[in-house]
Design a protein around this motif. Structure first.
Motif, PDB file in Angstrom:
ATOM      1  N   SER A 322      33.097  79.234  37.770  1.00 42.73           N
ATOM      2  CA  SER A 322      31.815  78.619  37.441  1.00 42.73           C
ATOM      3  C   SER A 322      30.668  79.512  37.908  1.00 42.73           C
ATOM      4  CB  SER A 322      31.745  77.212  38.062  1.00 42.73           C
ATOM      5  OG  SER A 322      30.611  76.527  37.639  1.00 42.73           O
ATOM      6  N   SER A 323      29.606  78.895  38.415  1.00 43.56           N
ATOM      7  CA  SER A 323      28.468  79.673  38.927  1.00 43.56           C
ATOM      8  C   SER A 323      28.438  79.658  40.444  1.00 43.56           C
ATOM      9  CB  SER A 323      27.152  79.084  38.400  1.00 43.56           C
ATOM     10  OG  SER A 323      26.964  77.752  38.882  1.00 43.56           O
ATOM     11  N   SER A 324      29.568  79.242  41.061  1.00 41.34           N
ATOM     12  CA  SER A 324      29.519  78.969  42.497  1.00 41.34           C
ATOM     13  C   SER A 324      30.269  79.962  43.372  1.00 41.34           C
ATOM     14  CB  SER A 324      30.061  77.558  42.769  1.00 41.34           C
ATOM     15  OG  SER A 324      31.379  77.430  42.284  1.00 41.34           O
ATOM     16  N   VAL A 325      31.184  80.787  42.813  1.00 41.25           N
ATOM     17  CA  VAL A 325      31.938  81.686  43.684  1.00 41.25           C
ATOM     18  C   VAL A 325      32.383  82.918  42.903  1.00 41.25           C
ATOM     19  CG1 VAL A 325      34.088  80.431  43.207  1.00 41.25           C
ATOM     20  CG2 VAL A 325      33.934  81.900  45.230  1.00 41.25           C
ATOM     21  N   ALA A 326      32.359  84.040  43.562  1.00 39.87           N
ATOM     22  CA  ALA A 326      32.926  85.289  43.038  1.00 39.87           C
ATOM     23  C   ALA A 326      33.595  86.011  44.190  1.00 39.87           C
ATOM     24  CB  ALA A 326      31.844  86.164  42.408  1.00 39.87           C
ATOM     25  N   ILE A 327      34.626  86.794  43.869  1.00 31.15           N
ATOM     26  CA  ILE A 327      35.347  87.535  44.906  1.00 31.15           C
ATOM     27  C   ILE A 327      35.201  89.029  44.644  1.00 31.15           C
ATOM     28  CG2 ILE A 327      36.972  85.730  45.537  1.00 31.15           C
ATOM     29  CD1 ILE A 327      38.994  86.908  43.609  1.00 31.15           C
ATOM     30  N   LEU A 328      35.210  89.807  45.740  1.00 33.51           N
ATOM     31  CA  LEU A 328      34.980  91.240  45.668  1.00 33.51           C
ATOM     32  C   LEU A 328      35.950  91.971  46.583  1.00 33.51           C
ATOM     33  CD1 LEU A 328      31.983  89.666  46.338  1.00 33.51           C
ATOM     34  CD2 LEU A 328      31.165  91.774  45.334  1.00 33.51           C
ATOM     35  N   GLY A 329      36.094  93.277  46.353  1.00 38.03           N
ATOM     36  CA  GLY A 329      36.908  94.106  47.231  1.00 38.03           C
ATOM     37  C   GLY A 329      38.369  93.705  47.205  1.00 38.03           C
ATOM     38  N   ASP A 330      39.039  93.849  48.347  1.00 36.61           N
ATOM     39  CA  ASP A 330      40.464  93.543  48.426  1.00 36.61           C
ATOM     40  C   ASP A 330      40.759  92.090  48.097  1.00 36.61           C
ATOM     41  OD1 ASP A 330      40.995  96.123  49.080  1.00 36.61           O
ATOM     42  OD2 ASP A 330      41.524  95.758  51.171  1.00 36.61           O
ATOM     43  N   SER A 331      39.793  91.195  48.250  1.00 35.52           N
ATOM     44  CA  SER A 331      39.999  89.797  47.874  1.00 35.52           C
ATOM     45  C   SER A 331      40.337  89.686  46.394  1.00 35.52           C
ATOM     46  CB  SER A 331      38.737  88.974  48.161  1.00 35.52           C
ATOM     47  OG  SER A 331      38.387  89.044  49.516  1.00 35.52           O
ATOM     48  N   ALA A 332      39.748  90.581  45.585  1.00 39.09           N
ATOM     49  CA  ALA A 332      39.950  90.540  44.139  1.00 39.09           C
ATOM     50  C   ALA A 332      41.008  91.524  43.671  1.00 39.09           C
ATOM     51  CB  ALA A 332      38.627  90.834  43.424  1.00 39.09           C
ATOM     52  N   HIS A 333      41.206  92.609  44.421  1.00 37.97           N
ATOM     53  CA  HIS A 333      42.082  93.674  43.905  1.00 37.97           C
ATOM     54  C   HIS A 333      42.526  94.600  45.031  1.00 37.97           C
ATOM     55  CE1 HIS A 333      38.487  96.212  44.322  1.00 37.97           C
ATOM     56  NE2 HIS A 333      37.840  95.280  43.658  1.00 37.97           N
ATOM     57  N   ALA A 334      43.408  94.161  45.871  1.00 34.42           N
ATOM     58  CA  ALA A 334      43.940  95.067  46.888  1.00 34.42           C
ATOM     59  C   ALA A 334      44.713  96.183  46.191  1.00 34.42           C
ATOM     60  CB  ALA A 334      44.847  94.314  47.850  1.00 34.42           C
ATOM     61  N   VAL A 335      44.367  97.427  46.500  1.00 33.10           N
ATOM     62  CA  VAL A 335      45.029  98.563  45.850  1.00 33.10           C
ATOM     63  C   VAL A 335      45.758  99.390  46.894  1.00 33.10           C
ATOM     64  CG1 VAL A 335      43.279  98.636  44.036  1.00 33.10           C
ATOM     65  CG2 VAL A 335      43.031 100.129  46.023  1.00 33.10           C
ATOM     66  N   LEU A 336      46.768 100.095  46.453  1.00 34.54           N
ATOM     67  CA  LEU A 336      47.476 101.004  47.355  1.00 34.54           C
ATOM     68  C   LEU A 336      46.526 102.124  47.771  1.00 34.54           C
ATOM     69  CD1 LEU A 336      50.875 101.169  45.434  1.00 34.54           C
ATOM     70  CD2 LEU A 336      50.295  99.734  47.396  1.00 34.54           C
ATOM     71  N   PRO A 337      46.719 102.702  48.966  1.00 33.10           N
ATOM     72  CA  PRO A 337      45.704 103.603  49.527  1.00 33.10           C
ATOM     73  C   PRO A 337      45.772 105.039  49.043  1.00 33.10           C
ATOM     74  CG  PRO A 337      47.498 103.330  51.095  1.00 33.10           C
ATOM     75  CD  PRO A 337      47.815 102.432  49.936  1.00 33.10           C
ATOM     76  N   PHE A 338      46.543 105.340  47.997  1.00 29.41           N
ATOM     77  CA  PHE A 338      46.865 106.734  47.686  1.00 29.41           C
ATOM     78  C   PHE A 338      45.828 107.448  46.830  1.00 29.41           C
ATOM     79  CE2 PHE A 338      50.959 104.446  48.228  1.00 29.41           C
ATOM     80  CZ  PHE A 338      51.216 104.930  49.497  1.00 29.41           C
ATOM     81  N   TYR A 339      44.766 106.765  46.442  1.00 33.82           N
ATOM     82  CA  TYR A 339      43.660 107.448  45.766  1.00 33.82           C
ATOM     83  C   TYR A 339      42.401 107.414  46.619  1.00 33.82           C
ATOM     84  CZ  TYR A 339      43.242 109.710  41.211  1.00 33.82           C
ATOM     85  OH  TYR A 339      43.204 110.644  40.207  1.00 33.82           O
ATOM     86  N   GLY A 340      42.482 106.768  47.780  1.00 32.87           N
ATOM     87  CA  GLY A 340      41.302 106.659  48.633  1.00 32.87           C
ATOM     88  C   GLY A 340      40.180 105.873  47.980  1.00 32.87           C
ATOM     89  N   GLN A 341      40.546 104.920  47.078  1.00 31.66           N
ATOM     90  CA  GLN A 341      39.519 104.211  46.322  1.00 31.66           C
ATOM     91  C   GLN A 341      39.376 102.742  46.703  1.00 31.66           C
ATOM     92  OE1 GLN A 341      37.205 105.310  43.702  1.00 31.66           O
ATOM     93  NE2 GLN A 341      37.679 107.109  44.955  1.00 31.66           N
ATOM     94  N   GLY A 342      40.148 102.258  47.657  1.00 29.82           N
ATOM     95  CA  GLY A 342      40.029 100.852  48.035  1.00 29.82           C
ATOM     96  C   GLY A 342      38.623 100.504  48.482  1.00 29.82           C
ATOM     97  N   LEU A 343      38.098 101.274  49.430  1.00 29.66           N
ATOM     98  CA  LEU A 343      36.732 101.055  49.914  1.00 29.66           C
ATOM     99  C   LEU A 343      35.724 101.279  48.800  1.00 29.66           C
ATOM    100  CD1 LEU A 343      34.501 100.812  52.138  1.00 29.66           C
ATOM    101  CD2 LEU A 343      34.754 103.279  52.445  1.00 29.66           C
ATOM    102  N   ASN A 344      35.867 102.373  48.078  1.00 24.02           N
ATOM    103  CA  ASN A 344      34.887 102.725  47.048  1.00 24.02           C
ATOM    104  C   ASN A 344      34.849 101.705  45.918  1.00 24.02           C
ATOM    105  OD1 ASN A 344      33.902 105.564  47.905  1.00 24.02           O
ATOM    106  ND2 ASN A 344      36.112 105.674  48.127  1.00 24.02           N
ATOM    107  N   ALA A 345      36.027 101.219  45.515  1.00 31.64           N
ATOM    108  CA  ALA A 345      36.070 100.202  44.466  1.00 31.64           C
ATOM    109  C   ALA A 345      35.414  98.910  44.937  1.00 31.64           C
ATOM    110  CB  ALA A 345      37.513  99.946  44.042  1.00 31.64           C
ATOM    111  N   GLY A 346      35.626  98.560  46.207  1.00 32.41           N
ATOM    112  CA  GLY A 346      35.006  97.352  46.736  1.00 32.41           C
ATOM    113  C   GLY A 346      33.489  97.453  46.795  1.00 32.41           C
ATOM    114  N   LEU A 347      32.982  98.590  47.258  1.00 31.58           N
ATOM    115  CA  LEU A 347      31.534  98.781  47.290  1.00 31.58           C
ATOM    116  C   LEU A 347      30.961  98.807  45.876  1.00 31.58           C
ATOM    117  CD1 LEU A 347      31.275 101.510  50.103  1.00 31.58           C
ATOM    118  CD2 LEU A 347      31.008  99.029  50.324  1.00 31.58           C
ATOM    119  N   GLU A 348      31.716  99.387  44.938  1.00 32.30           N
ATOM    120  CA  GLU A 348      31.268  99.401  43.549  1.00 32.30           C
ATOM    121  C   GLU A 348      31.235  97.993  42.971  1.00 32.30           C
ATOM    122  OE1 GLU A 348      32.031 102.573  40.092  1.00 32.30           O
ATOM    123  OE2 GLU A 348      33.782 101.273  40.423  1.00 32.30           O
ATOM    124  N   ASP A 349      32.159  97.122  43.393  1.00 33.84           N
ATOM    125  CA  ASP A 349      32.104  95.718  42.969  1.00 33.84           C
ATOM    126  C   ASP A 349      30.734  95.122  43.251  1.00 33.84           C
ATOM    127  OD1 ASP A 349      34.770  95.703  42.200  1.00 33.84           O
ATOM    128  OD2 ASP A 349      35.483  94.712  44.017  1.00 33.84           O
TER     129      ASP A 349
END
Length: 504
Positions: A322-349
């Protein structure tokens, strides 16, 4: 004359880098922001991480830098980058015929680098910035225990560190009393085992996929040298590839290296049952680590004391309700650490979410509350539509990069393709040809578009190589036909190799 629209109240669950940056974005738009964190103040060095390990090194690249820069906090990104160490490429380690060797592989033909950053340095800078905001309140030691995303209420347990709840202070069923918090919308940025996502899934029809790969990880530390300097190059990500597993090392500001052993659980089980084999295991698969960089005593101590932790990947859709909640970062998409993009993808969210909120007019002045809710609903839907495809893509890319890091980096085919693609990028920039790594780490191109662009490049490269081989064979065959005595089969083969080598 109509009264001005009241400020939105935003509740953010999680005070890590993603949650803290989301709070800065919301605060800069005038929202009343409350941040709730399960742990104690993350700036306190005694605060225990949720995974009970000092996982202190992160890789900050272009996506994360862009997201922090667009928080509109002058000097914030400069303060963060001052505490980073640039890594210009990988340093591959091995041993041949008893001799240790190392080989550098640049990340980028233009000399760009990713940045090793201490987790606390980044988090502290963001939290310090939040504390200067008059419309932000920070609540540590608060556990999200429930949420109603239709009435827009959440409940938190407040726990005082070091204090054992007394029976007189306990509520129903012996639980710590809860506080009720109302909000206009809630953002969940509380990690892979997100309570915000858990409660959102009671309301939204969420397609959810969770997977543990058969790989565990354990942290080690290479200390500074006796002279207080780095023992190996600080401007590289060091990799000891081992086909089924690998050992990596990232530089830290104190001149040490934070290292990680990634290996299937069967190898961990074997070493746990025969700890005396640990040094021989490292000597066989990761030559030059022990005793040259880590003493046998320290290696055994760290393997025994540091936890052996699993690796999880999570995909889910939608990223909102609805208009009441959204999830970001590892809450929405925990990724394996082998591209070093977990942090970057979360900040980009964070950047993408607030770009959609701005685009849909959620922060326009003097709009009715009903209209603002409708606009926020449209913005959240656009965020899900935009972001799910990309987060699925980086999840897949991260999984594939594990194979490249633990073995592909030593493959002649990998090095050939990398050389060709970098040559095209360097000498013919107008073609727009870039390596997959450069697209992921040194641009803000959508992850899903990266996959499509790299697939197109692969097709063109395959066609180009096929044409080259056919033309080469044709040219040499013509030479043999004209001068049959001057070119034996052996010389024909060698000439073919020389010709192909000269092209690339």
């Amino acid at each position: 004359m109509s009264s001005p629209t009241p400020r939105q109240k935003v509740v953010i669950v999680g005070a890590g880098p993603v949650g803290a940056l989301a709070a800065l974005y919301a605060a800069s738009r005038g929202d009343e922001v409350e941040v709730y964190e399960l742990r104690g103040d993350l700036r306190d060095p005694t605060t225990v991480p949720l995974n009970f390990t000092k996982s202190i090194n992160l890789a900050l690249s272009e996506r994360g830098i862009t997201a922090i820069r667009q928080s509109e906090r002058s000097g914030l990104i400069q303060n963060v980058l001052q505490g980073t160490i640039p890594m210009y490429g990988r340093m591959i380690h091995g041993r041949d015929r008893g001799q240790l060797w190392e080989a550098a592989q640049a990340y980028d033909v233009h000399g760009r680098a990713i940045n090793a950053v201490d987790r606390s340095t980044l988090n502290n800078a963001l939290l310090d910035e939040l504390e200067r905001e008059p419309n932000v309140k920070l609540f540590f030691n608060h556990k999200l225990t429930g949420a109603d995303f239709r009435t827009k209420k959440a409940w938190f347990e407040r726990r005082i560190p070091g204090e054992t709840p007394q029976p007189d202070n306990l509520g129903v069923a012996g639980r710590v009393p809860e506080i009720e918090v109302s909000f206009d919308f809630l953002l969940g940025a509380d990690g892979a085992h997100s309570a915000a996502r858990f409660h959102m899934m009671k309301f939204a029809r969420v397609d959810y996929q969770q997977e543990y790969i058969d790989t565990l990880w354990c942290e080690f530390r290479i200390p500074p040298s006796e002279k207080g300097d780095f023992r190996i190059s600080p401007n590289h990500l060091h990799i000891w590839p081992g086909r089924q597993f690998m050992f990596i090392a990232l530089p830290s500001a104190d001149k040490s290296f934070t290292c990680t052993l990634f290996a299937p659980s069967i190898h961990y089980n074997a070493l746990e049952n025969a700890p005396q084999e640990l040094q021989a295991f490292f000597d066989k698969y990761f030559p030059g680590v022990c005793p040259e960089l880590i003493t046998p005593e320290a290696l055994s101590e760290q393997f025994n004391l540091n936890p052996h932790l699993p690796l999880i990947s999570i995909k889910c859709k939608p990223h909102h309700f609805s208009s009441s909640v959204a999830i970001l970062g590892d809450s929405a998409h925990a990724v394996l650490p082998f591209y070093g993009q977990g942090l970057n993808a979360g900040l980009e969210d964070v950047r993408v979410l607030f770009e959609h909120l701005d685009k849909h007019g959620v922060y326009d002045k003097d709009i009715a509350v009903y209209d603002r809710n409708e606009r926020r609903l449209a913005a959240f839907q656009a965020y899900t539509d935009h972001r799910c495809e990309d987060t699925y893509a980086i999840n897949d890319l991260s999984r594939e990069n594990y194979l490249e890091m633990r073995w592909g980096v030593k493959s002649p085919l990998y090095r050939l393709r990398k050389s060709i693609e970098e040559s095209l990028d360097r000498h013919f920039p107008s073609l727009g040809w870039k390596t997959q790594y450069a697209r992921v780490s040194f641009s803000n191109q959508r992850y899903s578009e990266v996959i499509r662009a790299v697939a197109r490049q692969g097709e063109l490269l395959g066609i180009g190589l096929a044409v080259t081989v056919i033309a080469s064979v044709g040219a040499i065959s013509l030479l043999m036909w004209r001068q049959p005595r001057s070119l034996s089969p052996t010389r024909f083969f060698r000439a073919s190799l020389r010709y192909l080598s000269s092209l690339w």
